[in-house]
Design a protein around this motif. Structure first.
Motif, PDB file in Angstrom:
ATOM      1  N   HIS A 128      23.665  47.325  10.047  1.00  0.00           N
ATOM      2  CA  HIS A 128      23.851  47.983  11.335  1.00  0.00           C
ATOM      3  C   HIS A 128      23.370  47.087  12.458  1.00  0.00           C
ATOM      4  N   VAL A 129      23.976  47.244  13.620  1.00  0.00           N
ATOM      5  CA  VAL A 129      23.477  46.579  14.817  1.00  0.00           C
ATOM      6  C   VAL A 129      22.594  47.560  15.583  1.00  0.00           C
ATOM      7  N   MET A 168      34.796  40.524  17.534  1.00  0.00           N
ATOM      8  CA  MET A 168      35.428  40.914  16.288  1.00  0.00           C
ATOM      9  C   MET A 168      34.401  40.893  15.165  1.00  0.00           C
ATOM     10  N   VAL A 169      34.475  41.870  14.302  1.00  0.00           N
ATOM     11  CA  VAL A 169      33.546  41.986  13.189  1.00  0.00           C
ATOM     12  C   VAL A 169      34.191  41.354  11.968  1.00  0.00           C
ATOM     13  N   GLU A 170      33.546  40.343  11.414  1.00  0.00           N
ATOM     14  CA  GLU A 170      34.121  39.609  10.296  1.00  0.00           C
ATOM     15  C   GLU A 170      33.134  39.572   9.135  1.00  0.00           C
ATOM     16  N   THR A 171      33.502  38.893   8.070  1.00  0.00           N
ATOM     17  CA  THR A 171      32.616  38.671   6.932  1.00  0.00           C
ATOM     18  C   THR A 171      32.494  37.174   6.707  1.00  0.00           C
ATOM     19  N   LEU A 172      31.383  36.774   6.136  1.00  0.00           N
ATOM     20  CA  LEU A 172      31.113  35.354   5.948  1.00  0.00           C
ATOM     21  C   LEU A 172      32.152  34.693   5.048  1.00  0.00           C
ATOM     22  N   GLU A 173      32.700  35.470   4.118  1.00  0.00           N
ATOM     23  CA  GLU A 173      33.673  34.900   3.180  1.00  0.00           C
ATOM     24  C   GLU A 173      34.890  34.317   3.889  1.00  0.00           C
ATOM     25  N   GLY A 174      35.198  34.810   5.062  1.00  0.00           N
ATOM     26  CA  GLY A 174      36.360  34.326   5.794  1.00  0.00           C
ATOM     27  C   GLY A 174      36.112  33.076   6.610  1.00  0.00           C
ATOM     28  N   PHE A 175      34.884  32.560   6.582  1.00  0.00           N
ATOM     29  CA  PHE A 175      34.542  31.388   7.382  1.00  0.00           C
ATOM     30  C   PHE A 175      34.803  30.110   6.592  1.00  0.00           C
ATOM     31  N   ALA A 176      35.237  29.084   7.297  1.00  0.00           N
ATOM     32  CA  ALA A 176      35.335  27.751   6.697  1.00  0.00           C
ATOM     33  C   ALA A 176      33.977  27.067   6.788  1.00  0.00           C
ATOM     34  N   GLN A 177      33.738  26.108   5.894  1.00  0.00           N
ATOM     35  CA  GLN A 177      32.511  25.329   6.002  1.00  0.00           C
ATOM     36  C   GLN A 177      32.518  24.543   7.315  1.00  0.00           C
ATOM     37  N   ASN A 178      31.335  24.506   7.951  1.00  0.00           N
ATOM     38  CA  ASN A 178      31.136  23.753   9.196  1.00  0.00           C
ATOM     39  C   ASN A 178      31.957  24.281  10.359  1.00  0.00           C
ATOM     40  N   GLU A 179      32.321  25.556  10.284  1.00  0.00           N
ATOM     41  CA  GLU A 179      32.959  26.156  11.456  1.00  0.00           C
ATOM     42  C   GLU A 179      31.989  26.056  12.621  1.00  0.00           C
ATOM     43  N   SER A 180      32.503  25.835  13.817  1.00  0.00           N
ATOM     44  CA  SER A 180      31.648  25.513  14.950  1.00  0.00           C
ATOM     45  C   SER A 180      31.612  26.634  15.992  1.00  0.00           C
ATOM     46  N   PHE A 181      30.415  26.871  16.526  1.00  0.00           N
ATOM     47  CA  PHE A 181      30.222  27.803  17.631  1.00  0.00           C
ATOM     48  C   PHE A 181      29.360  27.137  18.697  1.00  0.00           C
ATOM     49  N   ASP A 182      29.550  27.556  19.928  1.00  0.00           N
ATOM     50  CA  ASP A 182      28.700  27.048  21.009  1.00  0.00           C
ATOM     51  C   ASP A 182      27.288  27.598  20.891  1.00  0.00           C
ATOM     52  N   VAL A 183      27.201  28.916  20.692  1.00  0.00           N
ATOM     53  CA  VAL A 183      25.913  29.590  20.637  1.00  0.00           C
ATOM     54  C   VAL A 183      25.903  30.526  19.438  1.00  0.00           C
ATOM     55  N   VAL A 184      24.827  30.474  18.662  1.00  0.00           N
ATOM     56  CA  VAL A 184      24.619  31.411  17.562  1.00  0.00           C
ATOM     57  C   VAL A 184      23.356  32.209  17.858  1.00  0.00           C
ATOM     58  N   VAL A 189      24.667  37.155  14.422  1.00  0.00           N
ATOM     59  CA  VAL A 189      24.363  37.355  13.003  1.00  0.00           C
ATOM     60  C   VAL A 189      23.270  38.401  12.846  1.00  0.00           C
ATOM     61  N   GLU A 190      23.522  39.408  12.017  1.00  0.00           N
ATOM     62  CA  GLU A 190      22.562  40.483  11.754  1.00  0.00           C
ATOM     63  C   GLU A 190      22.334  40.600  10.252  1.00  0.00           C
ATOM     64  N   ASP A 249      35.479  39.244  22.400  1.00  0.00           N
ATOM     65  CA  ASP A 249      35.796  38.529  21.162  1.00  0.00           C
ATOM     66  C   ASP A 249      34.613  37.764  20.581  1.00  0.00           C
ATOM     67  N   VAL A 250      33.421  38.270  20.779  1.00  0.00           N
ATOM     68  CA  VAL A 250      32.260  37.691  20.108  1.00  0.00           C
ATOM     69  C   VAL A 250      32.365  38.000  18.623  1.00  0.00           C
ATOM     70  N   THR A 251      32.126  37.012  17.782  1.00  0.00           N
ATOM     71  CA  THR A 251      32.187  37.209  16.334  1.00  0.00           C
ATOM     72  C   THR A 251      30.871  37.795  15.852  1.00  0.00           C
ATOM     73  N   VAL A 252      30.949  38.900  15.142  1.00  0.00           N
ATOM     74  CA  VAL A 252      29.762  39.602  14.656  1.00  0.00           C
ATOM     75  C   VAL A 252      29.757  39.610  13.134  1.00  0.00           C
TER      76      VAL A 252
END
Length: 586
Positions: free
Chosen positions: A47-48, A1-17, A42-43, A232-235
């Motif tokens: 564009h990717v 899913m393609v998202e924007t940083l504004e929608g992230f909470a602080q300290n949101e966790s991912f296994d791999v970045v 993260v790009e 469902d990889v977050t982009v």
């Protein structure tokens, strides 16, 4: 899913970045997702695809599942011996072995679990085909074409190809398509192929800003993006890596920024750097690529070296001993109507064909025009230390221009006016007039042409041995009736030239890593939680370019190794329920 940083909470966790959405980064993100990890890609640009999207998408992987389709005789031992002869002490033998072992596994794994699909080119020689252990086919894989319409609105995320490599308003063509288009008036099968292409493109342009039939690097990126979205990889695009945070167990977080917003992201498995290398980093460029203007770089924007700066601050180091800090191609440069700069890599369509020569300011040949684009770029810079050879001048006559084109000038010999008007293409009624317009020595040019005409008659180039290897002859003209497919006379006026510059097409020097793609500190110990692949990692080719796709091949293999190790690391620190799920895949 393609998202924007504004929608992230602080300290949101991912296994791999994964930092960087070129071919290597997208592959790493996909491998990690296949292994069950929660992944953030993260790009920094909008564009990717990175430079992979501009490229042919060729991936050099010896002994893949596809190799037997075209070559049943190759072995990993042959490939290893070839790399030892080509690269030698310029890179770690252990890293080369890791690449050769992981490459076929990476191809099989990604094809079995995603929409990424390859095929082996029937004939695609190693560039150093004169070395024992080289092959003419089987190691070069290409992505299957992809229908960009499957991406829907996300099609716009893919970096478009270099416009000058497309035709009729954004239609992509691969080497097979080009052959059919050039023969469409002589062959019914080629005409049918061309009509199908043009009809598809006409339909596309009714609904899309460019053609949706993707080939080469765009096809690879399209397939990767489609697969990432399906898992469902977050982009995040247009997002900058500002900091990496190091805890007791290594890298455990990052800070990202976009439009003034900042978010700290927790990372349990690891951060994989795949940001494209140092090529647009002003200071690194000044030190590593002295005298090479950044405007000559045909790579995509984004590889500014910011991620590498952060890794160096965390204790990483650059590799040493490579033949060159970068990989090279001769390029020609032209200002577009919109004010942007077109940088055109001269890979194979003109300089190695009959009736073409390259000369320096004295009008003299100084290299083998049919050599690989990497060695060509290095030779230009070495020659320039003695005689002005930057720019060099690619010279042909009316027949050569008609048959093969010249850089951005297409074959056929028509539509020359705009290229002549802006000086990209230089024309002379005589060789003397051409030399005068180019500012080079007329007597030297005349002598170089006379020599080439004699060599064309004999089929032998005693000066630079042009057309003496399988690779060189493959890039000549197979239909040429002369004695050497790379040598032909120059004599039919008017005469033409374009100026060539050494363009860096990718970084060879990068961060030192181990066989799991873990970035190593100055004491050769892994920096826990930090990985590198693609052009962020020191090239296993040691700055040598032994075959087609030797950046994307290792990029895929070490993306596989990095993602697998990071996913397992995440599983070991996860809650019991998630640990078993990730571990089952990893």
């Amino acid at each position: 899913m393609v998202e924007t940083l504004e929608g992230f909470a602080q300290n949101e966790s991912f296994d791999v970045v994964v930092i960087g959405a070129g071919g290597a980064g997208m592959s790493a993100a996909l491998f990690a997702a296949i292994d069950g990890a929660r992944v953030l890609l993260v790009e920094s640009t909008d564009h990717v695809g990175g430079t992979t999207a501009y490229s042919a998408g060729t991936t050099w992987i010896p002994c893949s599942v596809h190799a037997p389709d075209v070559n049943r005789d190759d072995t990993a031992e042959n490939a290893g011996a070839f790399l030892q002869r080509a690269v030698g002490e310029r890179s770690s033998d252990a890293m080369r072995r890791a690449f050769l072992a992981a490459g076929p596994k990476a191809v099989a794994h990604i094809e079995a679990n995603s929409d990424v699909k390859y095929r082996a080119r029937p004939f695609h020689p190693d560039y150093l085909s004169e070395l024992e252990g080289s092959t003419l086919r089987g190691r070069a894989l290409e992505p299957l074409p992809f229908d960009g319409r499957k991406l829907g609105r996300h099609f716009a995320l893919i970096r478009p190809p270099i416009p000058e490599f497309t035709v009729v308003g954004g239609m992509m063509v691969d080497r097979d398509d080009v052959g059919h288009l050039l023969k469409m008036t002589k062959s019914f099968s080629s005409l049918r192929h061309a009509v199908k292409l043009l009809a598809r493109h006409a339909r596309d342009r009714m609904s899309w800003p460019r053609g949706t039939r993707l080939v080469m690097g765009n096809a690879l990126i399209g397939r990767l993006l489609h697969s990432l979205l399906a898992r469902d990889v977050t982009v995040l695009v247009g997002t900058r890596l500002e900091a990496m945070h190091k805890g007791a167990d290594g890298i455990d977080g990052i800070t990202l920024s976009r439009n003034g917003e900042r978010r700290r992201i927790a990372v349990t498995g690891g951060v994989i750097l795949a940001s494209g290398g140092f090529n647009r980093h002003p200071e690194r460029r000044r030190v590593m690529l002295p005298g090479v203007d950044a405007q000559w770089c045909p790579g995509a924007p984004g590889h500014a070296g910011n991620a590498q700066d952060l890794a160096l601050a965390a204790g990483a180091r650059y590799g040493e001993g490579a033949l060159s800090h970068a990989f090279w191609a001769p390029v020609s440069v032209r200002r577009r109507a919109d004010g942007t700069t077109a940088v055109f890599p001269h890979f194979l369509m003109d300089r190695g064909k009959p009736g073409m020569i390259v000369v320096d300011k004295e009008g003299r040949r100084f290299l083998n025009e049919s050599t690989s684009y990497h060695l060509f770029g290095i030779a230009m810079q070495e020659a320039h230390r003695k005689t002005p050879s930057v720019p060099a001048h690619l010279v042909t006559d009316a027949e050569g221009l008609r048959k093969y084109g010249l850089g951005m000038v297409r074959p056929g010999g028509k539509g020359l006016a705009p290229f002549l008007a802006d000086g990209y293409l230089v024309q002379g009624a005589t060789l003397e007039e051409l030399a005068s317009k180019l500012g080079i020595d007329a007597a030297g040019l005349a002598d170089s042409v006379a020599r080439m005409n004699r060599y064309a008659a004999t089929g032998v180039d005693p000066d630079f041995r042009r057309g003496t290897t399988d690779y060189q002859r493959a890039n000549g003209d197979a239909a040429w009736t002369g004695k050497n497919p790379c040598l032909g006379p120059i004599g039919r006026a008017p005469f033409y030239a374009v100026r060539l510059y050494p363009g860096d097409i990718g970084a060879a020097t990068g961060l030192v890593a181990d066989e799991h793609a873990r970035v190593l500190a100055r004491d050769d110990q892994p920096i826990a939680g930090l990985y590198a692949c693609g052009n962020d990692m020191q090239s296993v080719m040691g700055g040598v370019y032994p075959g087609p796709g030797i950046t994307l091949g290792p990029g895929l293999a070490f993306a596989y190794l990095a993602a697998r190790h990071a996913a397992v690391r995440a599983a070991s620190s996860a809650a019991p329920g998630r640990e078993s799920g990730v571990a089952a895949h990893a």
